[in-house]
Write an enzyme that holds these catalytic residues in place. Structure first.
Site, PDB file in Angstrom:
ATOM      1  N   LYS A 175       0.873  -1.129   0.005  1.00  0.00           N
ATOM      2  CA  LYS A 175      -0.134   0.274   0.017  1.00  0.00           C
ATOM      3  C   LYS A 175       1.059   1.265   0.002  1.00  0.00           C
ATOM      4  O   LYS A 175       0.699   2.123  -0.744  1.00  0.00           O
ATOM      5  CB  LYS A 175      -0.990  -0.198   1.095  1.00  0.00           C
ATOM      6  CG  LYS A 175      -1.832  -1.111   1.132  1.00  0.00           C
ATOM      7  CD  LYS A 175      -2.934  -1.165   2.392  1.00  0.00           C
ATOM      8  CE  LYS A 175      -3.965  -2.361   1.941  1.00  0.00           C
ATOM      9  NZ  LYS A 175      -4.449  -2.611   3.196  1.00  0.00           N
ATOM     10  N   GLN A 218      -4.834  -1.363   9.465  1.00  0.00           N
ATOM     11  CA  GLN A 218      -4.665  -3.079   8.826  1.00  0.00           C
ATOM     12  C   GLN A 218      -5.596  -3.783   9.700  1.00  0.00           C
ATOM     13  O   GLN A 218      -5.166  -3.969  10.928  1.00  0.00           O
ATOM     14  CB  GLN A 218      -3.383  -3.141   8.527  1.00  0.00           C
ATOM     15  CG  GLN A 218      -3.037  -4.629   8.019  1.00  0.00           C
ATOM     16  CD  GLN A 218      -3.648  -4.645   6.491  1.00  0.00           C
ATOM     17  OE1 GLN A 218      -3.435  -3.745   5.531  1.00  0.00           O
ATOM     18  NE2 GLN A 218      -4.338  -5.489   6.015  1.00  0.00           N
ATOM     19  N   ASP A 255     -10.944   3.263   4.056  1.00  0.00           N
ATOM     20  CA  ASP A 255     -11.487   1.732   4.116  1.00  0.00           C
ATOM     21  C   ASP A 255     -13.050   1.871   3.844  1.00  0.00           C
ATOM     22  O   ASP A 255     -13.638   0.951   3.294  1.00  0.00           O
ATOM     23  CB  ASP A 255     -10.952   0.834   5.231  1.00  0.00           C
ATOM     24  CG  ASP A 255     -10.001   0.049   4.937  1.00  0.00           C
ATOM     25  OD1 ASP A 255      -9.644  -0.242   3.693  1.00  0.00           O
ATOM     26  OD2 ASP A 255      -9.365  -0.409   5.744  1.00  0.00           O
TER      27      ASP A 255
END
Ligand code: NDP
Length: 300
Positions: free
Chosen positions: A55, A99, A122
């Protein structure tokens, strides 16, 4: 025997990342804003470490700033919450991603809800979940967004099509179903309690598989000509080589004979997920600075 068209997530995501990089250059040159993505990882899970590294690498390749926060597995919950508070207030950070999964002693939902909704790239914060469900404008979870982009690219408008989403998780199945409803599909959401799953799948023009069970969806469940998006990523042993390999939730070798188009695993949905994370970071930066730039793929 016919063979389905392969929907190439590597090529699609590379094009999307180029488009994002061009927009990043534009807002850096014209508005002196560099989109910044902060990624928080708690613990040493090897798969998560790989995801986080990818990422950050991709964010920097697109010209974004990337901030990596790697914390030991025993970090207390309040430390994580304090870090998020700092990132919420940091003007150089436009997107925050934590994460998942987090270690057991940390309440994931509490952490997700601590992220400012307009930096929640997200799309898991209840505010963004609500926006998607009610047809408003928020940030959309990356994997369903990438899946929808591939569907729209391949099929054009989806209105009136029958779609099935197999799986009802908060990160894939449910947001995918909401996106397809927004596209005016007729949507079935299947899960572990669904009766006669093969019959439900056979009725669908669009199949999105997000189950986490290797090759569960068989070729003879697929309606001839249907478009299949395989979100599943499952590590299995290849009986011929004895080595590990990745397979999806769809029995690819069978389905490719019946479907009209299908995403491979790997090389399908996976690369789109990171590209959509970058797109969400760009979107968040543009909105936070009230910049009127066209969205990459505005229909999604
Ligand atoms: P979850 O485990 O959270 O959800 C799985 C869903 O599948 C549940 O809703 C479950 O039903 C349903 N299910 C389980 N068994 C069956 C069955 N026999 N028949 C029908 N439905 C069933 O998984 P995720 O949504 O997080 O992930 C799904 C897959 O997608 C995984 O392989 C994951 O690795 C992959 N993934 C890939 C990403 C990418 O970037 N490509 C990103 C995220 C995930 P119930 O609710 O009833 O238990």
């Amino acid at each position: 025997m016919t063979s389905a068209k392969l929907i190439d997530g590597n090529a699609f995501s590379a094009g999307l990342r180029d488009e994002i990089a061009a927009r990043v250059r534009e807002i850096r040159d014209e508005h002196h804003v560099t989109p910044g993505l902060a990624v928080v990882l708690v613990g040493e899970d090897p798969a998560s470490q790989v995801y986080v590294r990818n990422k950050n690498k991709r964010a920097m390749e697109c010209g974004m700033d990337s901030f990596e926060h790697i914390l030991p597995a025993d970090t207390p919950e309040h430390h994580v919450l304090n870090l998020i508070e700092g990132l919420n207030d940091d003007p150089a950070v436009h997107g925050i991603l934590v994460q998942l999964p987090l270690p057991r002693h940390i309440d994931s939902q509490k952490v997700i809800e601590a992220i400012r909704p307009d930096k929640d790239v997200d799309g898991f914060h209840p505010w963004n979940v609500g926006k998607l469900a009610s047809g408003g404008i928020g940030l959309i979870p990356c994997t369903p967004l990438g899946s929808l982009m591939m569907l729209r690219d391949h099929l054009g408008p989806l209105a009136g099509m029958k779609a099935i989403v197999v799986g009802r998780s908060n990160i894939v199945g449910k947001p995918m179903a909401h996106l397809l409803i927004r596209e005016s599909c007729t949507v079935t959401v299947a899960h572990s309690q669904t009766r006669d799953l093969p019959a439900e799948v056979r009725a669908a023009d669009i199949v999105v598989a997000a189950v986490g069970r290797p090759e569960m969806i068989r070729g003879d469940w697929i309606k001839p000509g249907a478009t299949v998006i395989d979100v599943g990523i499952n590590r299995v042993v290849d009986h011929q080589t004895g080595k590990n390999k990745l397979v999806g939730d769809v029995a690819f070798a069978e389905a490719v004979q019946v479907a009209g188009a299908i995403t491979p695993v790997p090389g399908g949905v996976g690369p789109m997920t990171i590209a959509c994370l970058l797109r969400n970071t760009l979107t968040a930066a543009a909105r936070l600075h009230r910049l009127d730039i066209p969205e990459a793929h505005p229909w999604a």
